[in-house]
Enzyme design. Structure first.
Site, PDB file in Angstrom:
ATOM      1  N   ASP A 129      23.701   5.274  -3.178  1.00  0.00           N
ATOM      2  CA  ASP A 129      22.929   5.975  -4.187  1.00  0.00           C
ATOM      3  C   ASP A 129      23.436   7.399  -4.361  1.00  0.00           C
ATOM      4  OD1 ASP A 129      20.993   6.082  -6.064  1.00  0.00           O
ATOM      5  OD2 ASP A 129      19.322   5.713  -4.722  1.00  0.00           O
ATOM      6  N   CYS A 133      15.408   8.143  -5.276  1.00  0.00           N
ATOM      7  CA  CYS A 133      15.378   9.337  -6.134  1.00  0.00           C
ATOM      8  C   CYS A 133      14.217  10.269  -5.807  1.00  0.00           C
ATOM      9  CB  CYS A 133      15.411   8.951  -7.615  1.00  0.00           C
ATOM     10  SG  CYS A 133      14.624   7.397  -8.034  1.00  0.00           S
ATOM     11  N   GLN A 186      21.612   0.774  -0.684  1.00  0.00           N
ATOM     12  CA  GLN A 186      22.092   1.343  -1.938  1.00  0.00           C
ATOM     13  C   GLN A 186      23.127   2.423  -1.676  1.00  0.00           C
ATOM     14  OE1 GLN A 186      18.530   2.540  -4.042  1.00  0.00           O
ATOM     15  NE2 GLN A 186      18.629   0.650  -5.217  1.00  0.00           N
ATOM     16  N   LYS A 237      20.374   4.068 -19.696  1.00  0.00           N
ATOM     17  CA  LYS A 237      21.394   3.871 -18.665  1.00  0.00           C
ATOM     18  C   LYS A 237      22.704   3.382 -19.262  1.00  0.00           C
ATOM     19  CE  LYS A 237      19.096   0.444 -16.686  1.00  0.00           C
ATOM     20  NZ  LYS A 237      18.928  -0.608 -15.659  1.00  0.00           N
ATOM     21  N   HIS A 289      22.421  11.219  -6.713  1.00  0.00           N
ATOM     22  CA  HIS A 289      21.634  11.903  -7.735  1.00  0.00           C
ATOM     23  C   HIS A 289      22.224  13.268  -8.005  1.00  0.00           C
ATOM     24  CE1 HIS A 289      18.783   8.887  -6.118  1.00  0.00           C
ATOM     25  NE2 HIS A 289      18.577   8.725  -7.411  1.00  0.00           N
ATOM     26  N   HIS A 321      20.951   9.553 -12.169  1.00  0.00           N
ATOM     27  CA  HIS A 321      20.972   8.586 -11.068  1.00  0.00           C
ATOM     28  C   HIS A 321      22.287   7.820 -11.187  1.00  0.00           C
ATOM     29  CE1 HIS A 321      16.391   8.654 -10.848  1.00  0.00           C
ATOM     30  NE2 HIS A 321      16.641   9.215 -12.010  1.00  0.00           N
ATOM     31  N   ARG A 361      12.407  -4.123  -0.598  1.00  0.00           N
ATOM     32  CA  ARG A 361      11.641  -4.713  -1.697  1.00  0.00           C
ATOM     33  C   ARG A 361      11.127  -6.076  -1.279  1.00  0.00           C
ATOM     34  NH1 ARG A 361      15.615  -2.639  -6.622  1.00  0.00           N
ATOM     35  NH2 ARG A 361      15.269  -0.438  -6.139  1.00  0.00           N
TER      36      ARG A 361
END
Lengths: 580, 580
Positions: B324, B275, B322, B413, B326, B459, B304
């Site tokens: 992902d 993000c 991911q 969320k 946005h 997100h 990670r």
């Protein structure tokens, strides 16, 4: 011979620059003044006042006067003490004299008028050889003494110098053109990529249009190479260093890699290349000769710790996207595999009109036999590899030159060199033969006879680094990409409110046909809309006014061919069919 | 109530385990024995001999005898000195007693027969409440005293315990089934991914088939969300930490990030999320309300630093891909955008038959109001955000529960929880509302009224982490993916040499039609070929023998429906059309 003459003129101009500077700045200290591409420079220390860009004009005027004085260049050999006496007020020269003396080399000076410079030459005989209209002081820059940032920062004055005025003007024009085509400028205008202070330099972020451009390139390559059996694989961006210790990269490049440290004991490095990772997929299970050639392809980012000062737009970045591929095959399959790679390179660069005669050549990059310690693997295999590659370029009738010292540490390469619109050369595609890494990773397959054999590895890239490739083609095309590569292919420009409805119909129709189309239904004037479309280098603009709306037509404006005239949508689609 | 009863039984069984162990190993030292999911454990130190897995059977037998003795559990409160006297030979208990006393809490013991354990309860009244067929000692493991690796390593004995024999058997059966479906086992059989010692644990390498599986998932999502206007962007994997200082991640997670160090002063961190990078593309140029919503999507790896011991196949990795996305939009656009995201989630999970009633629910993940300091941003915006999300799940009639404390630090969320074939629940898709980050990054757009406004950020992830998603669906389908997701959809099996030519024709025909087809023209027996195809979970095998060759047919074997019979190629293509 001609080259040597120009070298001497440039070298002599550096001395004239020193004279002119000392004339104007009495306490200036001289460092060195070598010849470079297109000209020369001289490094100075200015203890009191330093020159401004404005002062360069005056210095240049003084140099021209010196040229017209028809001064001779006289060489003289001196002893260390004689030299030290002459340069007693020049600390950088004294440092150089001591060094030369220590090495036991000759100390020579060149005298021009009253000025004497420590110099090993060569120089012209007389300044009358120089054309006063063929050189120009270019710019000022900072430079550390001996390039070491622990030393003092000196002032470098750059000069351009050619044989004739015409050559100088041509060069300046090309520089001007290069500036206009600067991919950083065009990239911004076309909204292709951005940099962020918070993310860091050398780390471009690609916008939707920039990403589309990347994807179009990758898809083109994938489509071309599909028939040759490449399969996509996926690897992580980090690894234990053990991988590079095995490959041999660690010993050669270990100091240059990004180290990754987690909590506690976890320690990794960022991958600067993909081949070692790909070997591990090959090694993931037993392999049979029936599976060969195995061809892995992946477009993935590698990371290299380029120096801050060397970073430049997309040309030199820290996050480098490689369109990488590795073939694992039997020795008997090498030739066909490399020929297939050449076919892919040919098809891809033909789609950019960059593969025709005179627009490219192939560097057969082999070892420098004077520095064999730089390469891994045994002599006999290297010789086989080098001669296989030479056979291939001959059989394929490719224009090639053997370039010594350009091989990778694991094997020889075919590097494809392309000329851009400004005549600059870029190494883009490559095919590399590698007998070394498969052995180091103990890769093996079971051959027909039931015996274990070691495969050969071929490394290949078609576009090379996507970032660098983009920087090259943005400047080559000045953003005016071929139709298939244009992020926006067609822009629809309704003239007034009354035309917007029909314009949208045209827009939807083209979108449905898979054309990358944009509709500019803003309230700007038509002139402004056309100017915007030109900045974005859109191949076609379709203007829609009363007449077009009435007759169900569009007015076609071509980026490359100018106004084409009214067409029906079907006619327009047919016209662009070839370009797609 | 029922739950509490089972808790007591499990807790009491831990005591019986301690009695049985002390009976058999006189010098054993007792640590702690809590209730866990599905049962209980007890940690022991064994100064002389330790139990083997074989010994567990004997210990279990002793526990059953104790149950049948109908022993009471009697609670008693003691003073510190009384307790210390009782446990004078039990150093771990003494440590616990001192701690309880220091905190000023009550010291209680439970007595069962002659055995007394330090324990705060609760327990059953009498062992007769326990069904001797409903518990089972499961396994031995090592565990540090208090989970701290600086302490002594103890021996942990795990036990399973339920109300009834049937429940125990059901659980054991499910465990057996889970073992069969283990994605690490199936991943190897289907040749989807490999790990390499040289690359490191938690860093999977995806083979061509595994990469295809990943790509099919990503393409499916892209195809579904195309109509909602998502555009691909591309970002690097590293950043200066400045980016996370601005976003707020640094303060919360700074210690957990991988640090990247180059030569000299270059220092970066690996991105653990995307993000903040995406905000920088938004911020790359001035934005107008006309551009909103801007929807960026990217499938990219984040890193990670998971602990070595927690890594598990694809379920828990260090390189996490991911899918992902946005959205940057005006507040007035939030509802529609989130509803569109839900449409994508619905379409995607429907294609996997995972979206029907009872197979999923939505966690409305809000703040824990007792720990407000964990969240950034102002109270009023949080309340708006939480209520917008609740409105949406209500309007969309989604089965939902409000779960406190599960919000992200920047906003509430909607987390989509899916049940797999074994009844296990997984959080996969998510949509998150964020008023905080746009403000911290000072994002803005010019609104209709010419004023600068701050956009809202959403997100969203559809599959979540591709690695975790793969581990879930591999186990859910036991590798037998829906047709559209099968890396190999059809396998063609010629019975003998004479059938290979026709088999190849069928192969080419299907390939041309875009079917992912493989031809097994090895010289293995048909039985072996079918077994291989079953291991690879290929949806259809087409057997070709004399009859098929003669009549231009294929014998269709379906993975899910068994033998279907002879069909022409056209008929077969028509049959699978729906599944594609």
């Amino acid at each position: 011979m001609e080259k040597e003459k120009l070298f001497k003129k440039r070298h002599s101009l550096a001395h004239l620059l020193a004279i002119a500077v000392l004339d104007k700045y009495l306490d200036a200290k001289l460092a060195i003044g070598p010849v470079i591409e297109n000209g020369f420079y001289y490094d100075f220390e200015f203890p009191s006042s330093s020159p401004t860009p404005e002062d360069l004009k005056d210095i240049q005027k003084r140099m021209k006067k010196l040229v017209l004085k028809k001064l001779d260049f006289e060489v003289k050999e001196l002893s260390e003490s004689e030299a030290k006496e002459i340069f007693k007020d020049q600390p950088y020269k004294l440092e150089l004299i001591e060094e030369i003396a220590k090495k036991g080399e000759k100390i020579t000076t060149y005298k021009t008028g009253d000025f004497i410079d420590l110099c090993e030459g060569p120089h012209i005989k007389n300044t009358s050889e120089i054309n006063t209209d063929a050189f120009k002081l270019q710019k000022l820059a900072g430079a550390y003494w001996r390039g070491d940032e622990k030393n003092k920062m000196l002032t470098r004055i750059y000069g351009l110098a050619f044989e004739t005025k015409e050559e100088l003007l041509e060069y300046l024009k090309m520089q001007e053109e290069a500036k206009k085509r600067d991919h950083r400028k065009i990239g911004k205008e076309m909204d292709l990529f951005v940099f962020s202070e918070l993310v860091g330099s050398g780390l471009p972020l690609f916008t939707p249009k920039g990403t589309l451009l990347r994807d179009l390139i990758v898809q083109k390559i994938q489509n071309i190479q599909r028939e040759f059996g490449y399969q996509k694989v996926t690897i992580p961006h980090i690894t234990k260093k053990d991988l590079y210790e095995t490959s041999g990269h660690w010993k050669k490049f270990g100091d240059e890699l990004f180290r990754v440290k987690g909590k506690q004991d976890t320690e990794f490095v960022m991958k600067p290349m993909n081949c070692p990772h790909h070997t591990q997929i090959f090694a993931g299970r037993p392999r049979s000769y029936k599976e060969l050639p195995l061809r892995y392809a992946e477009t993935t980012m590698v990371y290299r710790d380029e120096q801050q000062g060397e970073l430049l737009g997309l040309s030199r970045v820290r996050s480098i996207t490689q369109d990488d591929g590795h073939v694992f095959c039997a020795i008997s399959q090498v030739k066909e595999e490399i020929k297939n790679i050449i076919k892919v390179i040919e098809a891809f660069y033909t789609s950019l009109d960059m593969f025709s005669d005179g627009k490219f050549w192939v560097s057969l990059s082999v070892r420098d036999k004077k520095e064999l310690e730089k390469y891994l693997g045994d002599e006999k295999k290297w010789e086989t590899a080098e001669s296989v590659l030479e056979d291939i370029v001959k059989e394929e009738k490719l224009p090639y030159r053997k370039v010594e010292g350009e091989a990778a540490f694991y094997g020889p390469k075919l590097d494809f060199m392309f000329k851009d619109a400004l005549g600059r050369e870029w190494q883009l595609a490559t095919a590399q033969l590698d007998f070394v890494m498969p052995e180091r990773f103990k890769l093996e397959y079971i051959d027909k006879d039931g015996k274990k054999k070691t495969p050969v590895m071929i490394h290949r890239a078609i576009a090379g680094s996507l970032e660098r490739f983009l920087s090259v083609i943005i400047e080559h095309f000045a953003g005016a990409f071929p139709f298939w590569l244009s992020p926006v292919q067609v822009k629809i420009l309704p003239i007034a409110q009354a035309h917007k409805k029909y314009a949208r119909e045209v827009f939807e129709k083209l979108k449905e046909e898979g054309v990358r189309v944009e509709l500019d239904d803003s309230d700007e004037s038509l002139g402004k809309k056309i100017r915007n479309g030109k900045i974005e280098k859109v191949p076609y603009m379709l203007v829609i006014g009363d007449k077009e709306k009435e007759k169900n037509l569009v007015m076609v404006e071509s980026r490359d061919k100018g106004q084409i005239g009214q067409k029906s949508i079907e006619e327009f689609l047919e016209d662009i069919q070839k370009e797609r």
